[in-house]
Scaffold this active site. Sequence first.
Site, PDB file in Angstrom:
ATOM      1  N   HIS A 297       0.807  -1.220   0.000  1.00  0.00           N
ATOM      2  CA  HIS A 297       0.000   0.000   0.000  1.00  0.00           C
ATOM      3  C   HIS A 297       0.839   1.267   0.000  1.00  0.00           C
ATOM      4  CE1 HIS A 297       1.181  -0.537   4.119  1.00  0.00           C
ATOM      5  NE2 HIS A 297       0.668   0.612   4.470  1.00  0.00           N
ATOM      6  N   CYS A 298       2.169   1.144   0.045  1.00  0.00           N
ATOM      7  CA  CYS A 298       3.007   2.341   0.186  1.00  0.00           C
ATOM      8  C   CYS A 298       3.958   2.551  -0.990  1.00  0.00           C
ATOM      9  CB  CYS A 298       3.814   2.263   1.483  1.00  0.00           C
ATOM     10  SG  CYS A 298       2.851   2.588   2.968  1.00  0.00           S
ATOM     11  N   ILE A 299       4.873   1.624  -1.194  1.00  0.00           N
ATOM     12  CA  ILE A 299       5.990   1.891  -2.109  1.00  0.00           C
ATOM     13  C   ILE A 299       5.554   2.132  -3.552  1.00  0.00           C
ATOM     14  CG2 ILE A 299       8.254   1.090  -2.888  1.00  0.00           C
ATOM     15  CD1 ILE A 299       8.468  -0.576  -0.409  1.00  0.00           C
TER      16      ILE A 299
ATOM     17  N   ASP B 130       3.260   5.972  -2.911  1.00  0.00           N
ATOM     18  CA  ASP B 130       3.659   7.194  -2.219  1.00  0.00           C
ATOM     19  C   ASP B 130       4.609   8.100  -2.989  1.00  0.00           C
ATOM     20  OD1 ASP B 130       2.085   6.084  -0.331  1.00  0.00           O
ATOM     21  OD2 ASP B 130       3.693   5.553   1.037  1.00  0.00           O
TER      22      ASP B 130
END
Length: 448
Positions: free
Chosen positions: A278-280, A283
Amino acid sequence: MSIEWPAHGLKLQARIESGTATIGVIGMGYVGLPLAIAFCEAQCPVLAFDLDAAKVDALNAGQSYIRHIEGARVAPQVEAKRLDATADLARLGEADVLLICVPTPLTRHLEPDLKYVEATTAAIARTLRKGQLVILESTTYPGTTREVMQPILEAGGLVSGKDFFLAYSPEREDPGNPNFSTTQIPKVVGADDQVSADLALALYKHIVPRTIAVSSAATAEAVKITENVFRAVNIALVNELKLIFTAMDIDVWEVIDAAKTKPFGFMPFYPGPGLGGHCIPIDPFYLTWKAREFNQHTRFIELAGQINADMPQHVIRVMADTLDARFGRGLRGARILVLGVAYKKNVDDIRESPSLRLMEMIEARGATADFHDPHVAQINGTREHPTLNYRHGVAWDPAEIARYDAVLIATDHDSVDYAALVDAAPLVIDTRNACGKAGVVSDKVVRA
């Protein structure tokens, strides 16, 4: 210089420090659920909000739907009446503190999609009262708390830092990591007024060993996005090195394992079939978008994103070329088994998993793509991959594995018997060096 605290701020501080403040956690996913359980285990009362009735019902029955959060941690909190799950957003006003843990995806044009943050903030605003503390934990671009949330919350006449309190503290979850759970990871906290900052710091001291105060909410937002950009750029670097060293007939995994023996100046990252989680994958684009407002260009970040985004195509090329070289056939009409649809090993989280993209690409080339994952029985709820929704995994059966033209290892789950896999499969395309790490050596294994 001392600051003057409003009376309702002092009352909230006393409730937080005594552990009697009701903590509302909004979004019972991979961030919100462990956070809610951590506060419950610190003896704090928690209201768990989620619009998914199935999640609410499971929690109120003392059950967990996330693999690494055991039901044995949920049930005692329900029995002790510390955990109360609800889908009723009218109850937001009951909480003294509200922690927002909702998704922050990208649009199709790779721009920030804050609809969940905005909708949640608007729901809070409808019941906002004096003396509440609101903290955003979702990853986002610097300025979101002040520029997006604060105006919505203040639209009813209450003032941030005076009537209610507002802060940002980025989640740092690493699902399935046995060494670092929610309560073992230091918490960064930022706010645009000292009272909000102090209240947030006092809150998190209940559950983490260390809190780090930064000068503003935007700074805290920048901390989180920097952590993820750092990882994305370094993963892109080793992905590029993999291509270079493979052309030179050099094992990139052997190179990294040797390099990491240096006790300073090097941190190991490993190549793979693409970015997941869900991040890399998301973001860095939040920062890229925000940087344009200041006429700044994120060339380094965008290049890393391009390299990482190209890795699935590389994997498909290797598989197609190997099928041609070994068996004189292409992908069209082939049967491919994708091993692992979770985005990382030993978890059941499929968010942004490169496996899903690989399955779509395989089928776009005229092949069929089945999957086996010991932690994921069915692909559910993917907004970006609707053709894969509700697809069931196949059972582990060596005789059936032998009937596939190739097995593509996309996720290196520890529970898989890689020796048995290689023995059964005619060809294994290994994107994670899973076979090498398991000590399995065979001409059937081709790394990609």
